[in-house]
Design an enzyme around this catalytic site. Structure first.
Site, PDB file in Angstrom:
ATOM      1  CB  SER A   8       0.011  -0.610   1.616  1.00  0.00           C
ATOM      2  OG  SER A   8      -0.635  -0.880   2.710  1.00  0.00           O
ATOM      3  CG  HIS A  32       0.347  -5.055   0.690  1.00  0.00           C
ATOM      4  ND1 HIS A  32       1.141  -5.760  -0.014  1.00  0.00           N
ATOM      5  CD2 HIS A  32       0.228  -4.240   1.951  1.00  0.00           C
ATOM      6  CE1 HIS A  32       1.675  -6.282   1.416  1.00  0.00           C
ATOM      7  NE2 HIS A  32       0.811  -5.009   2.069  1.00  0.00           N
ATOM      8  CG  ASP A  34      -1.154  -3.950   5.399  1.00  0.00           C
ATOM      9  OD1 ASP A  34      -0.344  -4.873   5.457  1.00  0.00           O
ATOM     10  OD2 ASP A  34      -1.156  -3.056   4.753  1.00  0.00           O
ATOM     11  CG  MET A  36      -2.949  -5.448  10.463  1.00  0.00           C
ATOM     12  SD  MET A  36      -2.558  -3.597  11.082  1.00  0.00           S
ATOM     13  CE  MET A  36      -3.838  -3.199  10.476  1.00  0.00           C
ATOM     14  CG  HIS A  65       0.818  -8.430   4.925  1.00  0.00           C
ATOM     15  ND1 HIS A  65       1.635  -7.488   5.287  1.00  0.00           N
ATOM     16  CD2 HIS A  65       1.196  -9.280   6.109  1.00  0.00           C
ATOM     17  CE1 HIS A  65       2.657  -7.245   5.996  1.00  0.00           C
ATOM     18  NE2 HIS A  65       2.837  -8.669   6.712  1.00  0.00           N
ATOM     19  CG  MET A  67       0.096  -8.135   9.289  1.00  0.00           C
ATOM     20  SD  MET A  67       0.878  -6.682   9.279  1.00  0.00           S
ATOM     21  CE  MET A  67      -0.902  -5.417   8.141  1.00  0.00           C
ATOM     22  CG  MET A 136       7.150  -7.560   8.288  1.00  0.00           C
ATOM     23  SD  MET A 136       5.843  -6.637   7.054  1.00  0.00           S
ATOM     24  CE  MET A 136       5.633  -4.869   8.009  1.00  0.00           C
ATOM     25  CG  ASP A 174       4.363  -4.104   4.016  1.00  0.00           C
ATOM     26  OD1 ASP A 174       4.297  -2.776   3.992  1.00  0.00           O
ATOM     27  OD2 ASP A 174       3.548  -4.858   4.044  1.00  0.00           O
TER      28      ASP A 174
HETATM   29  C1  DX5 Z   1       2.301  -2.401   8.315  1.00  0.00           C
HETATM   30  C2  DX5 Z   1       1.558  -2.784   7.193  1.00  0.00           C
HETATM   31  C3  DX5 Z   1       2.157  -1.957   5.370  1.00  0.00           C
HETATM   32  C4  DX5 Z   1       1.117  -0.838   5.806  1.00  0.00           C
HETATM   33  C5  DX5 Z   1       2.761  -0.240   5.149  1.00  0.00           C
HETATM   34  O1  DX5 Z   1       2.401  -3.922   9.320  1.00  0.00           O
HETATM   35  O2  DX5 Z   1       1.566  -4.352   6.256  1.00  0.00           O
HETATM   36  O3  DX5 Z   1       1.457  -2.792   4.015  1.00  0.00           O
HETATM   37  O4  DX5 Z   1       0.688  -0.205   4.989  1.00  0.00           O
HETATM   38  O5  DX5 Z   1       2.433   1.708   5.478  1.00  0.00           O
HETATM   39  P1  DX5 Z   1       3.700   2.791   5.310  1.00  0.00           P
HETATM   40  O6  DX5 Z   1       4.145   2.392   3.712  1.00  0.00           O
HETATM   41  O7  DX5 Z   1       3.017   3.760   5.466  1.00  0.00           O
HETATM   42  O8  DX5 Z   1       4.853   2.507   6.404  1.00  0.00           O
HETATM   43 ZN    ZN Z   2       1.427  -5.306   4.837  1.00  0.00          ZN
END
Ligand code: DX5
Ligand code: ZN
Length: 222
Positions: A8, A32, A34, A36, A65, A67, A136, A174
């Protein structure tokens, strides 16, 4: 059980993102990303332009991913931008069944994510239709949080349904996945592990990823 690891890039150093991605590209199976929107989660992150730019740079395979609110509207655009797998949140979708079909018709892999407070029973009806169930293991929104141990039960439940019904989907975890938690996650039945800060805060991300993969493989076999 074969184990897949995604890196990620949320907590990678954005000033040298290309270099950071290169540092894990040989040791990660997926990158990956993210996404947001500061509505579904209290943070603003990457968007379509980043996904598109990574895709144009041939960073592959890309695991988006989402969110975000209203994935019904936005998720297809992530496939168009080059994502190989698009995961959206069940809690945010208006019509998960319809969106799963639409994304599959666009030839994308499809993931359905659930937040820590959402029980597995809410999404059980979709397990036959998706490629990835994302459990999650932190409240979504930020990297570097502590792994929620009680999510392991949800992973075990999912694995048990998948095995008994001979389903093909992957179980992704994750949030807070690192040296202390990756083995237990794999032992509980997760076969797709997202590693963020545990890789990018390490002095040698590639070496860290290799060590983490070995731990996950041990967990999967135990
Ligand atoms: C959190 C993200 C994750 C995040 C994980 O909401 O979806 O993908 O980057 O990071 P770590 O491994 O540091 O928890
Ligand atoms: Zn994620």
């Amino acid at each position: 059980m074969e184990v897949k690891i995604a890196a990620s890039i949320l907590n990678a150093d954005i000033n040298k993102l290309e270099e950071e991605i290169k540092s894990v590209s040989a040791s990660a199976d997926w990158i990956h990303v993210d996404i947001m929107d500061n509505h579904f989660v209290p943070n603003l992150g990457f968007g379509l332009n980043v996904l598109d730019s990574l895709s144009k740079k041939k960073v592959r395979p890309l695991d988006a991913h989402l969110m975000i609110e209203n994935p019904d509207k936005w998720a297809p655009q992530y496939v168009e931008a080059g994502a190989d797998s698009v995961t959206f949140h069940y809690e945010a979708a208006k019509d998960s069944a319809r969106l799963i079909k639409e994304l599959h018709a666009m030839k994308s892999r499809v993931g359905l994510a659930i937040k820590p407070k959402t029980p597995l029973s809410d999404v059980k009806e979709f397990l036959n239709d998706i490629d990835v169930l994302l459990v999650m293991t932190v409240e979504p929104g930020f990297g570097g949080q502590s792994f929620m141990d009680d999510m392991l039960d949800k992973v075990r439940q999912a694995r048990s349904i998948i095995n008994s019904e001979k389903l093909k989907l992957w179980v992704q975890v994750d949030g807070g996945i690192g040296y202390k938690t990756i083995k237990d996650s794999a032992r509980a039945g997760a076969d797709f592990l997202v590693v963020g800060s545990a890789a990018f805060s390490a002095a040698d991300p590639s070496f860290a990823m290799k060590e983490l993969r070995e731990l996950a493989m041990k967990g999967a076999k135990s």
